[in-house]
Design a protein around this motif. Structure first.
Motif, PDB file in Angstrom:
ATOM      1  N   MET A 208       0.816  -1.183   0.000  1.00  0.00           N
ATOM      2  CA  MET A 208       0.000   0.000   0.000  1.00  0.00           C
ATOM      3  C   MET A 208       0.867   1.257   0.000  1.00  0.00           C
ATOM      4  SD  MET A 208      -3.373  -0.809   2.285  1.00  0.00           S
ATOM      5  CE  MET A 208      -2.568  -0.383   3.789  1.00  0.00           C
ATOM      6  N   LYS A 209       2.064   1.169  -0.384  1.00  0.00           N
ATOM      7  CA  LYS A 209       2.928   2.338  -0.431  1.00  0.00           C
ATOM      8  C   LYS A 209       2.455   3.280  -1.533  1.00  0.00           C
ATOM      9  CE  LYS A 209       7.737   3.191   0.370  1.00  0.00           C
ATOM     10  NZ  LYS A 209       7.893   3.376   1.763  1.00  0.00           N
ATOM     11  N   ASN A 210       2.755   4.531  -1.373  1.00  0.00           N
ATOM     12  CA  ASN A 210       2.395   5.558  -2.356  1.00  0.00           C
ATOM     13  C   ASN A 210       0.891   5.683  -2.562  1.00  0.00           C
ATOM     14  OD1 ASN A 210       5.144   6.077  -2.806  1.00  0.00           O
ATOM     15  ND2 ASN A 210       5.264   4.418  -4.277  1.00  0.00           N
ATOM     16  N   GLU A 211       0.139   5.588  -1.500  1.00  0.00           N
ATOM     17  CA  GLU A 211      -1.311   5.783  -1.534  1.00  0.00           C
ATOM     18  C   GLU A 211      -2.039   4.853  -2.499  1.00  0.00           C
ATOM     19  OE1 GLU A 211      -3.083   9.684  -1.320  1.00  0.00           O
ATOM     20  OE2 GLU A 211      -1.115  10.536  -0.919  1.00  0.00           O
ATOM     21  N   VAL A 212      -1.595   3.621  -2.598  1.00  0.00           N
ATOM     22  CA  VAL A 212      -2.313   2.634  -3.399  1.00  0.00           C
ATOM     23  C   VAL A 212      -3.086   1.771  -2.414  1.00  0.00           C
ATOM     24  CG1 VAL A 212      -2.116   0.704  -4.999  1.00  0.00           C
ATOM     25  CG2 VAL A 212      -0.537   2.628  -5.177  1.00  0.00           C
ATOM     26  N   PHE A 213      -4.376   2.077  -2.284  1.00  0.00           N
ATOM     27  CA  PHE A 213      -5.224   1.343  -1.358  1.00  0.00           C
ATOM     28  C   PHE A 213      -6.210   0.505  -2.146  1.00  0.00           C
ATOM     29  CE2 PHE A 213      -4.012   5.214   0.982  1.00  0.00           C
ATOM     30  CZ  PHE A 213      -3.397   4.620   2.066  1.00  0.00           C
ATOM     31  N   TYR A 214      -6.387  -0.731  -1.709  1.00  0.00           N
ATOM     32  CA  TYR A 214      -7.305  -1.627  -2.391  1.00  0.00           C
ATOM     33  C   TYR A 214      -8.637  -1.630  -1.666  1.00  0.00           C
ATOM     34  CZ  TYR A 214      -2.935  -3.072  -4.432  1.00  0.00           C
ATOM     35  OH  TYR A 214      -1.720  -3.065  -5.070  1.00  0.00           O
ATOM     36  N   GLY A 215      -9.663  -1.803  -2.418  1.00  0.00           N
ATOM     37  CA  GLY A 215     -10.994  -1.861  -1.842  1.00  0.00           C
ATOM     38  C   GLY A 215     -11.815  -0.645  -2.249  1.00  0.00           C
ATOM     39  N   GLU A 216     -13.018  -0.911  -2.630  1.00  0.00           N
ATOM     40  CA  GLU A 216     -13.920   0.157  -3.067  1.00  0.00           C
ATOM     41  C   GLU A 216     -14.220   1.145  -1.945  1.00  0.00           C
ATOM     42  OE1 GLU A 216     -15.070   0.695  -6.229  1.00  0.00           O
ATOM     43  OE2 GLU A 216     -13.638  -0.889  -6.734  1.00  0.00           O
ATOM     44  N   GLY A 217     -14.189   0.677  -0.722  1.00  0.00           N
ATOM     45  CA  GLY A 217     -14.495   1.543   0.411  1.00  0.00           C
ATOM     46  C   GLY A 217     -13.538   2.707   0.554  1.00  0.00           C
ATOM     47  N   MET A 218     -12.273   2.512   0.139  1.00  0.00           N
ATOM     48  CA  MET A 218     -11.303   3.590   0.262  1.00  0.00           C
ATOM     49  C   MET A 218     -11.615   4.759  -0.669  1.00  0.00           C
ATOM     50  SD  MET A 218      -9.390   3.085   2.758  1.00  0.00           S
ATOM     51  CE  MET A 218      -8.227   4.402   2.491  1.00  0.00           C
ATOM     52  N   LYS A 219     -12.251   4.486  -1.792  1.00  0.00           N
ATOM     53  CA  LYS A 219     -12.654   5.574  -2.694  1.00  0.00           C
ATOM     54  C   LYS A 219     -13.676   6.474  -2.005  1.00  0.00           C
ATOM     55  CE  LYS A 219     -11.915   2.942  -6.922  1.00  0.00           C
ATOM     56  NZ  LYS A 219     -12.537   2.295  -8.074  1.00  0.00           N
ATOM     57  N   VAL A 220     -14.588   5.846  -1.297  1.00  0.00           N
ATOM     58  CA  VAL A 220     -15.613   6.598  -0.568  1.00  0.00           C
ATOM     59  C   VAL A 220     -14.966   7.413   0.542  1.00  0.00           C
ATOM     60  CG1 VAL A 220     -17.661   6.398   0.893  1.00  0.00           C
ATOM     61  CG2 VAL A 220     -17.400   4.907  -1.108  1.00  0.00           C
ATOM     62  N   VAL A 221     -14.043   6.789   1.275  1.00  0.00           N
ATOM     63  CA  VAL A 221     -13.365   7.496   2.362  1.00  0.00           C
ATOM     64  C   VAL A 221     -12.616   8.703   1.809  1.00  0.00           C
ATOM     65  CG1 VAL A 221     -11.545   7.321   4.116  1.00  0.00           C
ATOM     66  CG2 VAL A 221     -13.177   5.449   3.830  1.00  0.00           C
ATOM     67  N   LYS A 222     -11.913   8.528   0.708  1.00  0.00           N
ATOM     68  CA  LYS A 222     -11.135   9.620   0.114  1.00  0.00           C
ATOM     69  C   LYS A 222     -12.031  10.781  -0.320  1.00  0.00           C
ATOM     70  CE  LYS A 222      -7.455  10.562  -3.186  1.00  0.00           C
ATOM     71  NZ  LYS A 222      -6.532  10.002  -4.163  1.00  0.00           N
TER      72      LYS A 222
ATOM     73  N   LYS B 202     -15.421  11.362   0.602  1.00  0.00           N
ATOM     74  CA  LYS B 202     -16.371  11.909   1.571  1.00  0.00           C
ATOM     75  C   LYS B 202     -15.764  12.216   2.940  1.00  0.00           C
ATOM     76  CE  LYS B 202     -20.409  10.035  -0.649  1.00  0.00           C
ATOM     77  NZ  LYS B 202     -21.742   9.526  -0.497  1.00  0.00           N
ATOM     78  N   TYR B 203     -14.633  11.603   3.251  1.00  0.00           N
ATOM     79  CA  TYR B 203     -14.006  11.791   4.562  1.00  0.00           C
ATOM     80  C   TYR B 203     -12.509  12.046   4.388  1.00  0.00           C
ATOM     81  CZ  TYR B 203     -18.405   9.518   5.687  1.00  0.00           C
ATOM     82  OH  TYR B 203     -19.734   9.188   5.759  1.00  0.00           O
ATOM     83  N   PRO B 204     -12.153  13.155   3.756  1.00  0.00           N
ATOM     84  CA  PRO B 204     -10.746  13.409   3.450  1.00  0.00           C
ATOM     85  C   PRO B 204      -9.844  13.469   4.685  1.00  0.00           C
ATOM     86  CG  PRO B 204     -12.065  15.364   3.025  1.00  0.00           C
ATOM     87  CD  PRO B 204     -13.013  14.241   3.314  1.00  0.00           C
ATOM     88  N   ASP B 205     -10.370  13.928   5.820  1.00  0.00           N
ATOM     89  CA  ASP B 205      -9.562  13.977   7.036  1.00  0.00           C
ATOM     90  C   ASP B 205      -9.206  12.566   7.510  1.00  0.00           C
ATOM     91  OD1 ASP B 205     -12.301  13.635   7.546  1.00  0.00           O
ATOM     92  OD2 ASP B 205     -12.156  14.488   9.559  1.00  0.00           O
ATOM     93  N   LEU B 206     -10.150  11.657   7.438  1.00  0.00           N
ATOM     94  CA  LEU B 206      -9.894  10.262   7.798  1.00  0.00           C
ATOM     95  C   LEU B 206      -8.923   9.624   6.805  1.00  0.00           C
ATOM     96  CD1 LEU B 206     -10.429   7.783   9.540  1.00  0.00           C
ATOM     97  CD2 LEU B 206     -12.496   7.361   8.174  1.00  0.00           C
ATOM     98  N   TYR B 207      -9.110   9.921   5.537  1.00  0.00           N
ATOM     99  CA  TYR B 207      -8.220   9.393   4.505  1.00  0.00           C
ATOM    100  C   TYR B 207      -6.777   9.846   4.762  1.00  0.00           C
ATOM    101  CZ  TYR B 207      -6.283   8.172  -0.024  1.00  0.00           C
ATOM    102  OH  TYR B 207      -5.509   7.638  -1.020  1.00  0.00           O
ATOM    103  N   GLU B 208      -6.611  11.102   5.138  1.00  0.00           N
ATOM    104  CA  GLU B 208      -5.276  11.633   5.420  1.00  0.00           C
ATOM    105  C   GLU B 208      -4.614  10.879   6.570  1.00  0.00           C
ATOM    106  OE1 GLU B 208      -3.437  15.774   7.061  1.00  0.00           O
ATOM    107  OE2 GLU B 208      -5.024  15.932   5.559  1.00  0.00           O
ATOM    108  N   VAL B 209      -5.375  10.557   7.598  1.00  0.00           N
ATOM    109  CA  VAL B 209      -4.850   9.790   8.733  1.00  0.00           C
ATOM    110  C   VAL B 209      -4.423   8.399   8.266  1.00  0.00           C
ATOM    111  CG1 VAL B 209      -5.455   8.727  10.942  1.00  0.00           C
ATOM    112  CG2 VAL B 209      -6.161  11.073  10.452  1.00  0.00           C
TER     113      VAL B 209
END
Length: 108
Positions: A1-15, A17-24
């Motif tokens: 998951m280096k370089n902001e490569v996250f798997y899973g459809e849920g991470m798109k939603v987090v990025k 709708k919840y940018p603060d959580l995504y940043e964490v």
């Protein structure tokens, strides 16, 4: 998951709708994959073994592919990691991961 490569459809939603959580999550990712003691390749092999042990087919395939493409991880290195899966998680997890690795080898 280096370089902001996250798997899973849920991470798109987090990025989106919840940018603060995504940043964490991105910061946690950076802290986890420092390469200070274990290099990133070794950490990726550990990640492959963990998702294989959980019998998560999608994550196993994605972790294997990214390890092969990004880090040049070999089939033999993955098999060494999967041998630990065999000992710790049993035959079903091991054979499922071996099947996935075989499928990837045919695709690449």
């Amino acid at each position: 998951m280096k370089n902001e490569v996250f798997y899973g459809e849920g991470m798109k939603v987090v990025k989106e709708k919840y940018p603060d959580l995504y940043e964490v999550i991105v910061k946690l990712n950076d802290v986890a994959y420092t390469g200070k003691v274990l290099d990133y390749k070794t950490q990726k092999l550990i990640a492959i073994a963990i998702v294989a042990a959980k019998c998560d087919e999608i994550a196993t395939k994605k972790q294997m592919i990214s390890g092969i493409k990004e880090l040049g991880i070999t089939k033999e290195e993955i098999i060494d990691a999967l041998k630990v899966v065999l000992l710790t998680s049993g035959m079903p997890a091991f054979t499922k991961a071996m099947r996935i690795l075989n499928e990837i080898e045919k695709e690449l």
